[in-house]
Design an enzyme around this catalytic site. Structure first.
Site, mmCIF file in Angstrom:
data_model
loop_
_atom_site.group_PDB
_atom_site.id
_atom_site.type_symbol
_atom_site.label_atom_id
_atom_site.label_comp_id
_atom_site.label_asym_id
_atom_site.label_seq_id
_atom_site.Cartn_x
_atom_site.Cartn_y
_atom_site.Cartn_z
ATOM 1 N N TYR A 1 1.092 -1.156 -0.207
ATOM 2 C CA TYR A 1 0.279 -0.110 0.191
ATOM 3 C C TYR A 1 0.935 1.518 0.151
ATOM 4 O O TYR A 1 1.880 0.962 0.618
ATOM 5 C CB TYR A 1 -0.764 -0.204 1.257
ATOM 6 C CG TYR A 1 -0.356 0.806 2.291
ATOM 7 C CD1 TYR A 1 -0.177 -0.407 3.052
ATOM 8 C CD2 TYR A 1 -0.429 1.500 2.727
ATOM 9 C CE1 TYR A 1 0.907 0.670 4.572
ATOM 10 C CE2 TYR A 1 0.028 2.447 4.127
ATOM 11 C CZ TYR A 1 0.353 1.171 4.683
ATOM 12 O OH TYR A 1 0.925 1.865 6.053
ATOM 13 N N ARG B 1 8.800 3.753 -4.176
ATOM 14 C CA ARG B 1 8.359 3.119 -2.938
ATOM 15 C C ARG B 1 7.654 2.100 -3.781
ATOM 16 O O ARG B 1 7.590 0.782 -2.879
ATOM 17 C CB ARG B 1 7.737 3.799 -1.833
ATOM 18 C CG ARG B 1 7.494 3.463 -0.304
ATOM 19 C CD ARG B 1 8.051 4.156 0.415
ATOM 20 N NE ARG B 1 6.975 4.712 0.497
ATOM 21 C CZ ARG B 1 6.354 5.593 2.338
ATOM 22 N NH1 ARG B 1 7.011 6.051 2.571
ATOM 23 N NH2 ARG B 1 5.460 5.882 1.560
ATOM 24 N N LYS C 1 6.174 -1.873 2.244
ATOM 25 C CA LYS C 1 4.916 -0.602 2.776
ATOM 26 C C LYS C 1 3.763 -2.042 2.678
ATOM 27 O O LYS C 1 3.264 -2.032 1.518
ATOM 28 C CB LYS C 1 5.154 0.597 2.475
ATOM 29 C CG LYS C 1 3.912 0.838 2.727
ATOM 30 C CD LYS C 1 4.066 2.927 2.398
ATOM 31 C CE LYS C 1 3.040 3.864 3.024
ATOM 32 N NZ LYS C 1 2.432 3.895 4.411
ATOM 33 N N GLU D 1 11.740 3.251 14.648
ATOM 34 C CA GLU D 1 10.939 4.668 14.071
ATOM 35 C C GLU D 1 9.939 3.953 14.695
ATOM 36 O O GLU D 1 9.220 3.857 15.957
ATOM 37 C CB GLU D 1 10.110 4.166 12.532
ATOM 38 C CG GLU D 1 9.721 2.154 12.593
ATOM 39 C CD GLU D 1 9.403 2.452 11.027
ATOM 40 O OE1 GLU D 1 9.589 3.341 10.302
ATOM 41 O OE2 GLU D 1 9.450 1.082 10.410
HETATM 42 N N1 PMP Z 1 7.321 4.656 9.162
HETATM 43 C C1 PMP Z 1 6.126 3.503 8.923
HETATM 44 C C2 PMP Z 1 6.285 2.580 10.218
HETATM 45 C C3 PMP Z 1 5.492 4.152 8.131
HETATM 46 O O1 PMP Z 1 4.129 3.401 8.358
HETATM 47 C C4 PMP Z 1 5.243 5.200 7.779
HETATM 48 C C5 PMP Z 1 3.903 5.944 6.583
HETATM 49 N N2 PMP Z 1 2.941 5.623 6.363
HETATM 50 C C6 PMP Z 1 6.204 6.593 7.826
HETATM 51 C C7 PMP Z 1 7.410 5.749 8.336
HETATM 52 C C8 PMP Z 1 6.326 7.158 7.281
HETATM 53 O O2 PMP Z 1 6.419 7.656 5.139
HETATM 54 P P1 PMP Z 1 5.844 8.705 4.538
HETATM 55 O O3 PMP Z 1 7.004 10.327 5.749
HETATM 56 O O4 PMP Z 1 6.061 8.154 3.080
HETATM 57 O O5 PMP Z 1 4.780 8.453 5.477
#
Ligand code: PMP
Length: 296
Positions: free
Chosen positions: A37, A56, A152, A184
């Site tokens: 996703y 991505r 993702k 994270e």
């Molecule tokens: N880490 C995780 C586990 C996430 O789900 C997200 C959100 N997609 C992010 C980091 C941040 O990614 P982005 O800046 O692309 O939204």
């Protein structure tokens, strides 16, 4: 509950009202979380960093051995039509591709089964003014996810459990730790500041390469802000002068308490710090410029 305008979804080649979208209970997304996703933020009907999101998406699809059903041009055409059809300006476009629905429950890839392609758009939920000005609270928890967090995928149970821990504690996010190191947040990347130096973990298999996080890395380089991309120990994070989260929805959001203790020392303790505020300003200026003139 936000009311979605009808016509704001796309399923397997058709634009349709979200309420009419139906998938099989044998869909492998439902049975196995066998899918990829993306979420693309849209400001004033402009999709932000759409090429990076599509790149991505392809990284995830390649990683889980699912053929990309569309070219970039096709994806963009679908996304643009959804954006145009919605009756709100700032949106979150959600894209999901699963390995489709077979007529039996067999873990092996089903030959000849088309993927399920689902998109919908909803109003972009951004931090409130209060959250931006005063920052948010976060807690920590062990990172119990698998070894390919750079993909993702829709297998988000560990992220969901982590996020619920934060909600149960009245906090905005759970920051995860693996073997004594910061990985994270449940749906965010994490940056720390110590003695004026921005610290963030490398984009290896244990974290998602955040699109917003990459904007921050670019902005730090462009403004010559001291930055170290390296493993960040738990104690370093706990001793940080500042902490912030990044994501497409949260943008740049200060964390002002961690596990109930104020982040930072002295007059700045428990408040969004100067490096965080500067980065937020750079981010907003960059995003506004991109929305006006296209990506640099
Ligand atoms: N880490 C995780 C586990 C996430 O789900 C997200 C959100 N997609 C992010 C980091 C941040 O990614 P982005 O800046 O692309 O939204």
């Amino acid at each position: 509950m936000v009311q979605l305008k009808t016509g704001a979804a796309y399923l397997n080649g058709r634009f349709l009202p979200l309420a009419e979208a139906r998938v099989s209970p044998l869909d492998r997304g439902f049975l196995y979380a066998d899918g990829a996703y993306e979420m693309i933020p849209v400001y004033s009907r402009h999709a932000f960093r759409v090429d990076e999101h599509l790149r991505r998406l392809r990284h995830t699809l390649d990683g889980i051995r699912l053929a990309d059903p569309h070219s970039d041009a096709e994806w963009k055409a679908i996304v643009e039509r959804l954006i145009a059809d919605a009756d709100f300006e700032d949106q979150a476009v959600y894209i999901q591709i699963t390995r489709g629905a077979d007529d039996q429950r067999d873990p092996c890839f089903p030959p000849g089964v088309p993927p399920t392609v689902f998109l919908f758009t909803s109003p972009l939920v951004r931090p409130t003014v209060a959250q931006r000005e005063t920052g948010v609270a976060a807690i920590t928890a062990p990172d119990i996810r698998w070894g390919r967090c750079d993909f993702k995928t829709t297998a988000l149970l560990a992220n969901v459990l982590a996020r619920q821990l934060a909600a149960d504690a009245g906090c905005a996010e759970t920051i995860m730790l693996r073997d004594g190191y910061l990985t994270e947040g449940s749906s965010t990347n994490v940056f720390a500041v110590r003695d004026g130096v921005i610290l963030t973990p490398p984009q290896d298999h244990l974290i998602l390469p955040g699109i917003t996080s990459n904007v921050v890395l670019e902005l730090a380089a462009a403004h010559r802000a001291p930055l170290e991309i390296r493993p960040v120990r738990e104690e370093e994070m706990r001793m940080a002068d500042e902490l912030w989260l990044t994501s497409s929805g949260k943008e740049i959001l200060a964390v002002v308490t961690l596990d109930g203790r104020p982040v930072g020392q002295g007059a700045n303790a428990g408040k969004p710090g100067p490096v965080t505020r500067r980065m937020h300003d750079w981010f907003c200026a960059y995003r506004d410029e991109v929305m006006r003139h296209g990506q640099r």
